[in-house]
Design a protein around this motif. Structure first.
Motif, PDB file in Angstrom:
ATOM      1  N   ARG A  96      -5.220  -1.704 -14.389  1.00  0.00           N
ATOM      2  CA  ARG A  96      -6.733  -2.307 -14.857  1.00  0.00           C
ATOM      3  C   ARG A  96      -6.661  -3.608 -15.036  1.00  0.00           C
ATOM      4  O   ARG A  96      -7.944  -4.154 -14.865  1.00  0.00           O
ATOM      5  CB  ARG A  96      -6.609  -1.597 -16.348  1.00  0.00           C
ATOM      6  N   ARG A  97      -5.679  -4.408 -14.666  1.00  0.00           N
ATOM      7  CA  ARG A  97      -5.852  -5.915 -14.719  1.00  0.00           C
ATOM      8  C   ARG A  97      -6.128  -6.338 -13.141  1.00  0.00           C
ATOM      9  O   ARG A  97      -6.395  -7.542 -13.056  1.00  0.00           O
ATOM     10  CB  ARG A  97      -4.421  -6.491 -15.369  1.00  0.00           C
ATOM     11  N   GLY A  98      -6.003  -5.207 -12.231  1.00  0.00           N
ATOM     12  CA  GLY A  98      -6.548  -5.693 -11.080  1.00  0.00           C
ATOM     13  C   GLY A  98      -5.444  -6.095  -9.909  1.00  0.00           C
ATOM     14  O   GLY A  98      -4.053  -5.940 -10.370  1.00  0.00           O
ATOM     15  N   ASP A  99      -5.852  -6.576  -8.764  1.00  0.00           N
ATOM     16  CA  ASP A  99      -4.723  -6.604  -7.814  1.00  0.00           C
ATOM     17  C   ASP A  99      -3.599  -7.560  -7.825  1.00  0.00           C
ATOM     18  O   ASP A  99      -2.683  -7.379  -7.486  1.00  0.00           O
ATOM     19  CB  ASP A  99      -5.678  -6.857  -6.462  1.00  0.00           C
ATOM     20  N   GLU A 100      -4.079  -8.725  -8.242  1.00  0.00           N
ATOM     21  CA  GLU A 100      -3.351 -10.056  -8.531  1.00  0.00           C
ATOM     22  C   GLU A 100      -2.124  -9.330  -9.742  1.00  0.00           C
ATOM     23  O   GLU A 100      -0.856  -9.598  -9.498  1.00  0.00           O
ATOM     24  CB  GLU A 100      -3.861 -10.980  -9.073  1.00  0.00           C
TER      25      GLU A 100
ATOM     26  N   ILE B  37      13.750   0.724  -1.070  1.00  0.00           N
ATOM     27  CA  ILE B  37      13.998   2.011  -0.451  1.00  0.00           C
ATOM     28  C   ILE B  37      12.627   2.518  -0.640  1.00  0.00           C
ATOM     29  O   ILE B  37      11.907   2.782  -1.739  1.00  0.00           O
ATOM     30  CB  ILE B  37      15.181   3.037  -1.198  1.00  0.00           C
ATOM     31  N   VAL B  38      11.895   3.061   0.492  1.00  0.00           N
ATOM     32  CA  VAL B  38      10.728   3.806   0.402  1.00  0.00           C
ATOM     33  C   VAL B  38      11.190   5.348   0.237  1.00  0.00           C
ATOM     34  O   VAL B  38      11.643   5.909   1.178  1.00  0.00           O
ATOM     35  CB  VAL B  38       9.810   3.495   1.640  1.00  0.00           C
ATOM     36  N   LEU B  39      10.694   5.890  -0.746  1.00  0.00           N
ATOM     37  CA  LEU B  39      11.026   7.346  -1.121  1.00  0.00           C
ATOM     38  C   LEU B  39       9.534   7.952  -0.380  1.00  0.00           C
ATOM     39  O   LEU B  39       8.270   8.030  -1.033  1.00  0.00           O
ATOM     40  CB  LEU B  39      10.961   7.558  -2.406  1.00  0.00           C
ATOM     41  N   ILE B  40       9.805   8.606   0.830  1.00  0.00           N
ATOM     42  CA  ILE B  40       8.751   9.113   1.456  1.00  0.00           C
ATOM     43  C   ILE B  40       8.277  10.720   1.463  1.00  0.00           C
ATOM     44  O   ILE B  40       8.990  11.583   1.225  1.00  0.00           O
ATOM     45  CB  ILE B  40       9.066   8.991   2.958  1.00  0.00           C
ATOM     46  N   GLY B  41       7.144  10.770   0.697  1.00  0.00           N
ATOM     47  CA  GLY B  41       6.438  12.046   0.342  1.00  0.00           C
ATOM     48  C   GLY B  41       5.465  12.185   1.333  1.00  0.00           C
ATOM     49  O   GLY B  41       5.012  11.428   2.331  1.00  0.00           O
ATOM     50  N   LYS B  42       4.496  13.430   1.242  1.00  0.00           N
ATOM     51  CA  LYS B  42       3.519  13.844   1.872  1.00  0.00           C
ATOM     52  C   LYS B  42       2.522  12.855   2.237  1.00  0.00           C
ATOM     53  O   LYS B  42       2.058  12.685   3.390  1.00  0.00           O
ATOM     54  CB  LYS B  42       2.919  15.167   1.307  1.00  0.00           C
ATOM     55  N   CYS B  43       2.074  12.037   1.430  1.00  0.00           N
ATOM     56  CA  CYS B  43       0.958  11.066   1.301  1.00  0.00           C
ATOM     57  C   CYS B  43       1.462   9.597   1.157  1.00  0.00           C
ATOM     58  O   CYS B  43       0.573   8.427   1.078  1.00  0.00           O
ATOM     59  CB  CYS B  43       0.019  11.308   0.307  1.00  0.00           C
ATOM     60  N   THR B  44       2.750   9.260   1.259  1.00  0.00           N
ATOM     61  CA  THR B  44       3.221   7.975   1.085  1.00  0.00           C
ATOM     62  C   THR B  44       2.618   7.069   1.977  1.00  0.00           C
ATOM     63  O   THR B  44       2.174   5.858   1.919  1.00  0.00           O
ATOM     64  CB  THR B  44       4.682   7.962   1.252  1.00  0.00           C
ATOM     65  N   ALA B  45       2.503   7.414   3.404  1.00  0.00           N
ATOM     66  CA  ALA B  45       2.264   6.428   4.505  1.00  0.00           C
ATOM     67  C   ALA B  45       0.707   6.180   4.141  1.00  0.00           C
ATOM     68  O   ALA B  45       0.130   5.071   4.781  1.00  0.00           O
ATOM     69  CB  ALA B  45       2.331   7.159   5.717  1.00  0.00           C
ATOM     70  N   SER B  46       0.027   6.738   3.536  1.00  0.00           N
ATOM     71  CA  SER B  46      -1.577   6.209   3.282  1.00  0.00           C
ATOM     72  C   SER B  46      -1.867   5.350   2.065  1.00  0.00           C
ATOM     73  O   SER B  46      -2.964   4.940   2.013  1.00  0.00           O
ATOM     74  CB  SER B  46      -2.395   7.749   3.126  1.00  0.00           C
ATOM     75  N   ARG B  47      -0.809   5.074   1.562  1.00  0.00           N
ATOM     76  CA  ARG B  47      -0.922   4.508   0.184  1.00  0.00           C
ATOM     77  C   ARG B  47      -0.893   2.939   0.553  1.00  0.00           C
ATOM     78  O   ARG B  47       0.065   2.315   1.028  1.00  0.00           O
ATOM     79  CB  ARG B  47       0.053   4.647  -0.844  1.00  0.00           C
ATOM     80  N   PRO B  48      -1.836   2.182   0.002  1.00  0.00           N
ATOM     81  CA  PRO B  48      -1.932   0.705   0.353  1.00  0.00           C
ATOM     82  C   PRO B  48      -0.894  -0.104  -0.444  1.00  0.00           C
ATOM     83  O   PRO B  48      -0.270  -0.964   0.157  1.00  0.00           O
ATOM     84  CB  PRO B  48      -3.242   0.176  -0.098  1.00  0.00           C
ATOM     85  N   TRP B  49      -0.437   0.257  -1.673  1.00  0.00           N
ATOM     86  CA  TRP B  49       0.698  -0.628  -2.408  1.00  0.00           C
ATOM     87  C   TRP B  49       1.712  -0.278  -1.493  1.00  0.00           C
ATOM     88  O   TRP B  49       2.665  -1.141  -1.723  1.00  0.00           O
ATOM     89  CB  TRP B  49       0.479  -0.224  -3.664  1.00  0.00           C
ATOM     90  N   VAL B  50       2.342   0.791  -1.178  1.00  0.00           N
ATOM     91  CA  VAL B  50       3.377   1.174  -0.337  1.00  0.00           C
ATOM     92  C   VAL B  50       3.397   0.255   0.784  1.00  0.00           C
ATOM     93  O   VAL B  50       4.549  -0.445   1.271  1.00  0.00           O
ATOM     94  CB  VAL B  50       3.537   2.581  -0.035  1.00  0.00           C
ATOM     95  N   MET B  51       2.411   0.190   1.475  1.00  0.00           N
ATOM     96  CA  MET B  51       2.177  -0.722   2.711  1.00  0.00           C
ATOM     97  C   MET B  51       2.430  -2.318   2.305  1.00  0.00           C
ATOM     98  O   MET B  51       3.355  -2.845   2.903  1.00  0.00           O
ATOM     99  CB  MET B  51       0.980  -0.542   3.342  1.00  0.00           C
TER     100      MET B  51
END
Length: 162
Positions: A43-47, A64-78
């Motif tokens: 809620r406090r924003g991207d920063e 360590i990236v824990l890779i699930g079905k949708c992980t590659a589409s998540r902007p914060w994971v990227m």
């Protein structure tokens, strides 16, 4: 002391699977925020999110990236992958789709490293095991992950300077 790592993952989809990984207690990781705490940061924003990531990742030995079905589409994971790469922290992936979350397993997701930094660069380990009928066996998957998590965590790659 156990090796300290930062786990990157898709919260909504995989938080229960990540809790199983944390319960192995082979590695020390950042605190797992509950949904209310995550919402307060979000809620406090991207920063605020970036600051939380920077603080949590600061003294970790690997990411360590824990890779699930949708992980590659998540902007914060990227973002976390790119930050680990830029900070020259050892980076690796572990597939968690074969762990049971509330009684069900998931299908494998795509490789998030291919999107973020280039395919074939970062090792991805897959502990998913199948039973005699070809279905994913979540207990055998958990056992394989438990037996290998610490050694896999030592095999991350670091971006080389050119």
């Amino acid at each position: 002391m156990a090796k300290t790592v930062f786990y990157s993952f898709h919260y909504e989809q995989d938080v229960h699977r990540v809790q199983l990984v944390r319960n192995i207690n082979a590695l020390e990781a950042q605190p797992l925020l509950n949904s209310q705490d995550w919402e307060q940061v979000r809620r406090r924003g991207d920063e605020a999110i970036k600051n939380w990531i920077h603080k949590q990742m600061a003294y970790k030995k690997a990411v360590i990236v824990l890779i699930g079905k949708c992980t590659a589409s998540r902007p914060w994971v990227m973002y976390e992958i790119k930050k680990a790469w830029a900070d020259k922290k050892p980076l690796l992936g572990i597939r968690i789709h074969g762990l049971s979350a509330l009684g069900s397993v998931d299908s494998a997701g795509s490789d998030p490293f291919a999107k973020a930094i280039g395919a074939g660069v970062v090792p991805v380990f897959d502990p998913a095991m199948q039973d005699w009928s070809g279905k994913t066996d979540s207990k055998a998957t958990y056992n394989k992950l438990r037996d290998n998590l610490e050694s896999w965590s030592e095999q991350g790659v670091i971006r080389r300077s050119w």
